[in-house]
Design an enzyme around this catalytic site. Structure first.
Site, PDB file in Angstrom:
ATOM      1  N   TYR A 140       0.850  -1.189   0.000  1.00 32.15           N
ATOM      2  CA  TYR A 140       0.000   0.000   0.000  1.00 32.15           C
ATOM      3  C   TYR A 140       0.888   1.241   0.000  1.00 32.15           C
ATOM      4  O   TYR A 140       1.894   1.285   0.714  1.00 32.15           O
ATOM      5  CB  TYR A 140      -0.879  -0.004   1.253  1.00 32.15           C
ATOM      6  CG  TYR A 140      -1.779   1.205   1.410  1.00 32.15           C
ATOM      7  CD1 TYR A 140      -2.848   1.412   0.536  1.00 32.15           C
ATOM      8  CD2 TYR A 140      -1.568   2.129   2.438  1.00 32.15           C
ATOM      9  CE1 TYR A 140      -3.686   2.516   0.697  1.00 32.15           C
ATOM     10  CE2 TYR A 140      -2.406   3.227   2.594  1.00 32.15           C
ATOM     11  CZ  TYR A 140      -3.462   3.414   1.723  1.00 32.15           C
ATOM     12  OH  TYR A 140      -4.292   4.501   1.878  1.00 32.15           O
ATOM     13  N   ASP A 232       9.235   2.573   0.014  1.00 32.54           N
ATOM     14  CA  ASP A 232       8.199   3.255   0.774  1.00 32.54           C
ATOM     15  C   ASP A 232       8.367   2.837   2.229  1.00 32.54           C
ATOM     16  O   ASP A 232       7.915   1.775   2.651  1.00 32.54           O
ATOM     17  CB  ASP A 232       6.813   2.886   0.238  1.00 32.54           C
ATOM     18  CG  ASP A 232       5.701   3.572   1.022  1.00 32.54           C
ATOM     19  OD1 ASP A 232       6.010   4.285   1.999  1.00 32.54           O
ATOM     20  OD2 ASP A 232       4.527   3.390   0.667  1.00 32.54           O
ATOM     21  N   LYS A 260       4.953   7.622   9.008  1.00 29.96           N
ATOM     22  CA  LYS A 260       4.278   7.299  10.261  1.00 29.96           C
ATOM     23  C   LYS A 260       5.113   7.557  11.517  1.00 29.96           C
ATOM     24  O   LYS A 260       4.720   8.366  12.342  1.00 29.96           O
ATOM     25  CB  LYS A 260       3.734   5.876  10.210  1.00 29.96           C
ATOM     26  CG  LYS A 260       2.554   5.811   9.214  1.00 29.96           C
ATOM     27  CD  LYS A 260       1.841   4.507   9.183  1.00 29.96           C
ATOM     28  CE  LYS A 260       0.564   4.574   8.363  1.00 29.96           C
ATOM     29  NZ  LYS A 260       0.602   3.916   7.067  1.00 29.96           N
TER      30      LYS A 260
HETATM   31  C1  LIG Z   1       0.020   4.445   5.742  1.00 25.73           C
HETATM   32  C2  LIG Z   1       0.859   4.209   4.552  1.00 25.73           C
HETATM   33  C3  LIG Z   1       0.914   5.131   3.490  1.00 25.73           C
HETATM   34  C4  LIG Z   1      -0.009   6.310   3.410  1.00 25.73           C
HETATM   35  O1  LIG Z   1       0.216   7.225   4.402  1.00 25.73           O
HETATM   36  P1  LIG Z   1      -0.937   8.310   4.715  1.00 25.73           P
HETATM   37  O2  LIG Z   1      -0.281   9.237   5.652  1.00 25.73           O
HETATM   38  O3  LIG Z   1      -2.066   7.518   5.312  1.00 25.73           O
HETATM   39  O4  LIG Z   1      -1.308   8.932   3.427  1.00 25.73           O
HETATM   40  C5  LIG Z   1       1.826   4.931   2.479  1.00 25.73           C
HETATM   41  N1  LIG Z   1       2.647   3.872   2.500  1.00 25.73           N
HETATM   42  C6  LIG Z   1       2.623   2.951   3.483  1.00 25.73           C
HETATM   43  C7  LIG Z   1       3.594   1.824   3.457  1.00 25.73           C
HETATM   44  C8  LIG Z   1       1.707   3.086   4.531  1.00 25.73           C
HETATM   45  O5  LIG Z   1       1.651   2.148   5.483  1.00 25.73           O
END
Ligand SMILES: *Cc1c(COP(=O)(O)O)cnc(C)c1O
Length: 426
Positions: A140, A232, A260
């Site tokens: 994701y 990512d 995060k």
């Molecule tokens: C949560 C997440 C995102 C998106 O981050 P948001 O701040 O919710 O837009 C992108 N990549 C990964 C791996 C994530 O877990």
């Protein structure tokens, strides 16, 4: 146990679509509403306190309402919350990240993970003058048009939500995680790929661990074929290790995205990478990217305080979280064995997820073999015992530095209770 939440949910559905501001927060019949949080605990509007393993989907690495972070933020609030003109703190943040992570020569700060990955892909397209993105099934990267795609390795892709034109998703090729041969075939066969984007440790199909040397081989193939490699690290950054997955595995991606854990619960995200790639952003280059709240002093202060605390405490923080997580997994595995519950648990550092399957979970297809009815029984039973995990099988449970042995004991008991409600050997 849920009376106030029920009333709030009824009100919410009248003014908020589905009653929630992000769909993963919903679960049947309605979610509990949060009133406060502290350390490893989150307390509902019904005055019930839960051990939290959602932790802002991994954001709250140092625990809820961490005093050190909050003190720093409070002192910033007194002198303003938004300037829209550069600050010294933004320079310090860029310097700090560059010093910690060799791949991150330059950083541009944004507000959310989605903005970070979207702009990382834009950079890769501008740099390579190619359009096709390779992503992995089950990874994701935020809720934007470039990444909400399902498809296969031949490029038959469709949007995974309504509201996105088919033409957009046809720019994305989707391959299964942990299948190096297929990825290599796709990359060698085509010459229109701008980037490979992946979660180095996928945490959005449940938790999946990359095969040994898999990430190194992806680095090798992308390098040899002039394809930009985007890690990512929105989940793994600052969590897996201070320098994220690139430090943990000793791999240097071309671009890394963070969000995060970087500001312990304040909204800040970062696109980092080589000078050559990052300097394409305007005003130094011709890739437009902008945001009013980017680098706002509140979020930047939180990030500085978080990274400072993590740097100072790295020799205690990471080993302690790993130890506590390992002992939690041992405890859960033991009660599962005692009750003859068939399951697989994936875990690494401060992250874990349990799947009700006999199949090793190493990609989306194997994650889907998990019995979701049993997962729902688990989720409800844990809530009843005051343990809150993310409400979906296809998410990951997160510990923080605030989780302690007493949380672990309570959690193992709660899992044991949940397993007692299931038929053995299922
Ligand atoms: C949560 C997440 C995102 C998106 O981050 P948001 O701040 O919710 O837009 C992108 N990549 C990964 C791996 C994530 O877990």
């Amino acid at each position: 146990m849920y009376d106030n939440s029920r009333i709030l949910y009824d009100r919410a559905t009248k003014v908020i679509p589905g009653g929630v501001n992000s769909p993963v927060r919903f679960f049947k019949p309605f979610p509990f509403f949060a009133a406060s949080a502290d350390g490893s605990r989150i307390t509902s509007s019904d005055h019930v306190s839960y051990v939290d393993y959602c932790m802002g989907y991994g954001s709250l690495l140092l625990g809820h309402a961490n005093l050190e972070i909050l003190e720093a933020v409070k002192s910033q609030l007194d002198i303003g919350s938004l300037y829209c003109i550069p600050t010294e703190k933004e320079v310090i943040l860029g310097e700090m990240i560059a010093k910690l992570i060799p791949a991150c020569e330059m950083t541009r700060v944004v507000n959310s993970g989605m903005e970070a990955t979207m702009n990382a892909i834009r950079l890769a397209r501008a740099y390579t003058k190619q359009n096709k993105v390779v992503k992995f099934e089950g990874c994701y990267h935020g809720a934007h048009d470039y990444s909400l795609v399902t498809g296969d390795s031949s490029g038959n892709s469709t949007p995974s939500t309504s509201g996105i034109p088919k033409e957009f998703s046809s720019e994305t090729i989707v391959v299964p995680f942990n299948d190096l041969d297929l990825l290599e075939e796709v990359i060698r066969k085509r010459n229109d790929i701008c980037c490979v984007i992946l979660e180095p440790i996928p945490a959005n199909m449940g938790l999946v661990i990359p095969d040994k040397e898999y990430l190194n081989n992806i680095r090798k193939i992308t390098f040899e074929n002039n394809v930009v490699l985007i890690f990512d690290e929105v989940v793994t950054g600052f969590r897996l290790a201070l320098g994220g997955a690139s430090e943990f595995f000793g791999i240097r991606p071309d671009i890394a995205t963070y969000s995060k854990s970087v500001a312990n619960g304040f909204s800040l995200a970062a696109i980092s990478g080589s000078r050559e790639l990052l300097e394409q952003f305007s005003p130094s280059g011709d890739v437009y990217q902008a945001s009013t709240y980017a680098g706002n002093p509140v979020a930047v202060t939180a990030a500085l305080a978080t990274i400072s605390a993590l740097s100072k405490g790295r020799d205690q923080i990471y080993p302690r979280m790993t130890r506590i997580c390992d002992s939690l997994i041992d405890g859960i595995q033991e009660v599962a064995n005692d009750r003859k519950i068939t399951c697989k648990i994936n875990n690494i550092s401060s992250m874990f997820q349990l799947f009700f399957t006999q199949t090793d979970v190493r990609d989306m297809a194997s994650a889907k073999t998990s019995n979701l009815d049993m997962f729902n029984v688990l989720f409800r039973a844990l809530l009843e015992k005051r343990v809150f995990i993310p409400p979906s099988q296809f998410e990951t449970c997160f510990l923080s530095y605030a989780h302690a042995d007493e949380d672990i004991d309570k959690t193992v008991e709660a899992y044991d209770f949940a397993f007692s409600l299931m038929k053995p050997g299922e």
